[in-house]
Write a protein that holds these residues in place. Structure first.
Motif, PDB file in Angstrom:
ATOM      1  N   ALA A 200     -77.891  32.246  59.438  1.00  0.00           N
ATOM      2  CA  ALA A 200     -77.793  31.263  58.177  1.00  0.00           C
ATOM      3  C   ALA A 200     -78.695  30.364  58.228  1.00  0.00           C
ATOM      4  O   ALA A 200     -78.555  29.199  58.388  1.00  0.00           O
ATOM      5  CB  ALA A 200     -76.363  30.639  58.479  1.00  0.00           C
ATOM      6  N   THR A 201     -79.894  30.569  58.187  1.00  0.00           N
ATOM      7  CA  THR A 201     -81.093  29.874  58.146  1.00  0.00           C
ATOM      8  C   THR A 201     -81.802  29.612  56.878  1.00  0.00           C
ATOM      9  O   THR A 201     -82.975  29.026  56.750  1.00  0.00           O
ATOM     10  CB  THR A 201     -82.287  30.590  59.009  1.00  0.00           C
ATOM     11  OG1 THR A 201     -82.760  31.784  58.378  1.00  0.00           O
ATOM     12  CG2 THR A 201     -81.782  30.843  60.406  1.00  0.00           C
ATOM     13  N   GLY A 202     -81.273  29.801  55.914  1.00  0.00           N
ATOM     14  CA  GLY A 202     -81.659  29.203  54.352  1.00  0.00           C
ATOM     15  C   GLY A 202     -82.885  29.837  54.016  1.00  0.00           C
ATOM     16  O   GLY A 202     -83.064  31.009  53.988  1.00  0.00           O
ATOM     17  N   PRO A 203     -83.837  28.765  53.866  1.00  0.00           N
ATOM     18  CA  PRO A 203     -84.987  29.070  53.262  1.00  0.00           C
ATOM     19  C   PRO A 203     -86.002  30.157  54.169  1.00  0.00           C
ATOM     20  O   PRO A 203     -86.940  30.735  53.738  1.00  0.00           O
ATOM     21  CB  PRO A 203     -85.981  28.032  53.009  1.00  0.00           C
ATOM     22  CG  PRO A 203     -84.837  26.817  53.041  1.00  0.00           C
ATOM     23  CD  PRO A 203     -83.761  27.265  53.810  1.00  0.00           C
ATOM     24  N   TRP A 204     -85.553  30.205  55.572  1.00  0.00           N
ATOM     25  CA  TRP A 204     -86.290  31.034  56.380  1.00  0.00           C
ATOM     26  C   TRP A 204     -85.588  32.186  56.938  1.00  0.00           C
ATOM     27  O   TRP A 204     -85.856  32.779  57.885  1.00  0.00           O
ATOM     28  CB  TRP A 204     -86.400  29.924  57.732  1.00  0.00           C
ATOM     29  CG  TRP A 204     -87.118  28.910  57.699  1.00  0.00           C
ATOM     30  CD1 TRP A 204     -88.604  28.730  57.625  1.00  0.00           C
ATOM     31  CD2 TRP A 204     -86.551  27.522  57.329  1.00  0.00           C
ATOM     32  NE1 TRP A 204     -89.122  27.350  57.461  1.00  0.00           N
ATOM     33  CE2 TRP A 204     -87.720  26.694  57.229  1.00  0.00           C
ATOM     34  CE3 TRP A 204     -85.235  26.981  57.305  1.00  0.00           C
ATOM     35  CZ2 TRP A 204     -87.692  25.371  56.908  1.00  0.00           C
ATOM     36  CZ3 TRP A 204     -85.241  25.566  56.658  1.00  0.00           C
ATOM     37  CH2 TRP A 204     -86.307  24.758  56.727  1.00  0.00           C
ATOM     38  N   ILE A 205     -84.370  32.517  55.846  1.00  0.00           N
ATOM     39  CA  ILE A 205     -83.793  33.503  56.449  1.00  0.00           C
ATOM     40  C   ILE A 205     -84.459  34.940  56.414  1.00  0.00           C
ATOM     41  O   ILE A 205     -83.853  35.908  57.248  1.00  0.00           O
ATOM     42  CB  ILE A 205     -82.532  33.910  55.252  1.00  0.00           C
ATOM     43  CG1 ILE A 205     -81.569  34.800  55.595  1.00  0.00           C
ATOM     44  CG2 ILE A 205     -83.273  34.277  53.724  1.00  0.00           C
ATOM     45  CD1 ILE A 205     -80.396  34.126  56.413  1.00  0.00           C
ATOM     46  N   SER A 206     -85.699  35.229  55.784  1.00  0.00           N
ATOM     47  CA  SER A 206     -86.205  36.434  55.751  1.00  0.00           C
ATOM     48  C   SER A 206     -86.999  36.482  57.206  1.00  0.00           C
ATOM     49  O   SER A 206     -87.453  37.870  57.502  1.00  0.00           O
ATOM     50  CB  SER A 206     -87.411  36.581  54.729  1.00  0.00           C
ATOM     51  OG  SER A 206     -86.849  36.471  53.447  1.00  0.00           O
ATOM     52  N   ARG A 207     -87.330  35.842  57.931  1.00  0.00           N
ATOM     53  CA  ARG A 207     -87.733  35.595  59.431  1.00  0.00           C
ATOM     54  C   ARG A 207     -87.136  36.657  60.157  1.00  0.00           C
ATOM     55  O   ARG A 207     -87.631  37.458  60.928  1.00  0.00           O
ATOM     56  CB  ARG A 207     -88.025  34.538  59.906  1.00  0.00           C
ATOM     57  CG  ARG A 207     -89.221  33.575  59.309  1.00  0.00           C
ATOM     58  CD  ARG A 207     -89.505  32.244  60.329  1.00  0.00           C
ATOM     59  NE  ARG A 207     -90.432  31.511  59.590  1.00  0.00           N
ATOM     60  CZ  ARG A 207     -90.681  30.411  60.220  1.00  0.00           C
ATOM     61  NH1 ARG A 207     -90.198  29.588  60.923  1.00  0.00           N
ATOM     62  NH2 ARG A 207     -91.654  29.599  59.522  1.00  0.00           N
ATOM     63  N   LEU A 208     -85.603  36.462  60.226  1.00  0.00           N
ATOM     64  CA  LEU A 208     -84.868  37.193  61.007  1.00  0.00           C
ATOM     65  C   LEU A 208     -84.112  38.384  60.452  1.00  0.00           C
ATOM     66  O   LEU A 208     -83.648  39.265  60.922  1.00  0.00           O
ATOM     67  CB  LEU A 208     -83.775  36.038  61.762  1.00  0.00           C
ATOM     68  CG  LEU A 208     -84.628  35.175  62.542  1.00  0.00           C
ATOM     69  CD1 LEU A 208     -83.391  34.130  63.275  1.00  0.00           C
ATOM     70  CD2 LEU A 208     -85.394  35.713  63.494  1.00  0.00           C
ATOM     71  N   VAL A 209     -84.447  38.207  58.962  1.00  0.00           N
ATOM     72  CA  VAL A 209     -83.537  39.409  58.291  1.00  0.00           C
ATOM     73  C   VAL A 209     -84.770  39.947  57.351  1.00  0.00           C
ATOM     74  O   VAL A 209     -84.876  39.621  55.998  1.00  0.00           O
ATOM     75  CB  VAL A 209     -82.308  38.981  57.201  1.00  0.00           C
ATOM     76  CG1 VAL A 209     -81.689  40.004  56.720  1.00  0.00           C
ATOM     77  CG2 VAL A 209     -81.549  38.296  58.389  1.00  0.00           C
ATOM     78  N   PRO A 210     -85.589  40.791  57.938  1.00  0.00           N
ATOM     79  CA  PRO A 210     -86.648  41.231  56.959  1.00  0.00           C
ATOM     80  C   PRO A 210     -86.480  42.040  55.705  1.00  0.00           C
ATOM     81  O   PRO A 210     -87.166  42.006  54.783  1.00  0.00           O
ATOM     82  CB  PRO A 210     -87.505  42.288  58.005  1.00  0.00           C
ATOM     83  CG  PRO A 210     -87.017  41.763  59.315  1.00  0.00           C
ATOM     84  CD  PRO A 210     -85.600  41.383  59.412  1.00  0.00           C
ATOM     85  N   ALA A 211     -85.221  42.561  55.712  1.00  0.00           N
ATOM     86  CA  ALA A 211     -84.739  43.455  54.328  1.00  0.00           C
ATOM     87  C   ALA A 211     -84.706  42.227  53.350  1.00  0.00           C
ATOM     88  O   ALA A 211     -84.656  42.755  52.198  1.00  0.00           O
ATOM     89  CB  ALA A 211     -83.235  43.795  54.490  1.00  0.00           C
TER      90      ALA A 211
END
Length: 381
Positions: A200-211
């Protein structure tokens, strides 16, 4: 897991802190990580107020979740003995055929909600801070109001810690490594094991969820506060929280005076300017200020020329301006709590419950089908 935690939560902002509180209250062994601290300036959940309303013009599908959210907000207030949700009503103004008016009426009709339709003269008498054009109308949602985001997040963190959650601040997670037995969460200082993980990392979500890299887009949002010439016109009761549909110019939102800076106004999505989440929020510039100042001059003239403060923050948008709340495709150990496209804070209390369901039970009885990875794929096909 005997050698670790039941659930690890990455990101202890709005959604993550709520999930931590719900899980810990169920006796689940929880560990949480936050790269900074809750409601920090680069988060999306600070700034003293967030709208909440029951007659949801965006889509009637949100209304059942909102009903549960209201229940959960009141439970949180009881647990904390602190006011978080204040009802002022929400006044939604526009042309009779605009999205805000038609959508609110549709949600009200489908779900049996109470709303009141007001004409220009009635609004002038009840809420004289606002100006309306000839032929415009207003929907008044008496169940609307505002939330205090910093209080909500701090309260969820306190409840989670009091119930036994182990929370780590100023510690960024660098990797999530699932395997057949669970998940390893890797930060600069430690490696911890858990059966499940919530991201649940908001603006940084793509770092840990590459999809989500092609889809999750952080944008700049600007809000400003104005000191009224006549303070009586903009106090709660005389001035409700509001949304104003300006047609091609988008929609604006705002709040009555609830603090020393005056009443607060912003344009939803502002200029849709993409930003780098790793950089400080872009400064507020003359173009930003002119946009909101012009709205004030035309629509709430009691604040014309009396801007007291303006700040920028960030939304993180998904296609369709919707949510993503789901387990990762092919990896049920990873639960993803999306950036909620600039309108998610009002749902925090129920999304925390949903995330706890998904992490602890693998499913939820609450209606989240429109917010799945498969629904996102259909929207972006």
């Amino acid at each position: 897991m005997s050698d670790g935690f039941d659930v690890a939560i990455v990101g202890l902002g709005a959604m993550g802190s709520a999930a931590a509180a719900h899980l810990a209250a169920r006796g689940v062994r929880v560990v949480g990580f936050e790269a900074a601290y809750p409601a920090h300036p680069l988060s999306s959940s600070h700034g003293d107020s967030r709208l909440i309303r029951l007659g949801y013009f965006e889509d009637p599908a949100y209304v059942p979740l909102l009903r549960r959210a209201y229940e959960n907000w009141r439970k949180l207030e009881q647990a904390l003995r602190e006011e978080i949700l204040t009802l002022t009503g929400v006044l939604q103004i526009g042309a009779p055929d605009c999205d805000v008016v038609l959508g609110t009426k549709k949600s009200a009709a489908l779900h049996g909600l109470t709303i009141e339709m007001l004409d220009r003269e009635t609004v002038r008498q009840r809420h004289p801070a606002f100006t309306m054009d000839e032929g415009e109308v207003a929907c008044f949602d008496p169940q609307g109001g505002y939330l205090r985001p910093e209080r909500a997040i701090a309260g969820h963190v306190r409840l989670a810690a009091a119930a036994g959650a182990q929370l780590h601040f100023n510690e960024a997670v660098e990797a999530i490594e699932p395997d057949d037995a669970g998940v390893t969460v890797v930060s600069a200082g430690r490696r911890l094991r858990a059966a499940k993980v919530i991201v649940a990392t908001g603006p940084w979500i793509s770092r840990l969820v590459p999809a989500l890299r092609p889809h999750a887009v952080p944008i700049k949002q600007v809000v400003a506060w104005y000191q009224p010439e006549d303070g009586f016109l903009t106090v709660p009761g005389r001035m409700p929280s509001f949304i104003r549909d300006e047609g091609e110019e988008g929609s604006f939102f705002g709040f009555p005076v609830i603090g020393p800076d005056g009443y607060k106004v912003g344009r939803h999505l502002h200029l849709q300017e993409e930003i780098d989440p790793d950089q400080p929020n872009p400064p507020v510039n003359d173009v930003d200020l002119a946009l909101i100042d012009d709205f004030i001059a035309r629509r709430i003239p009691t604040g014309r020329g009396r801007r007291s403060r303006a700040v920028s923050c960030r939304y993180t948008m998904l296609p369709g301006e919707t949510f993503l709340i789901d387990t990762m495709p092919g990896e049920k150990r990873i639960v993803v709590a999306s950036p909620c496209s600039g309108h998610g804070f009002k749902f925090v209390s129920v999304i925390g419950e949903i995330l706890a369901d998904l992490a602890a039970d693998g499913e939820t009885g609450l209606p989240i089908a429109p917010f799945s990875f498969s629904a996102l794929a259909a929207r972006t096909a």
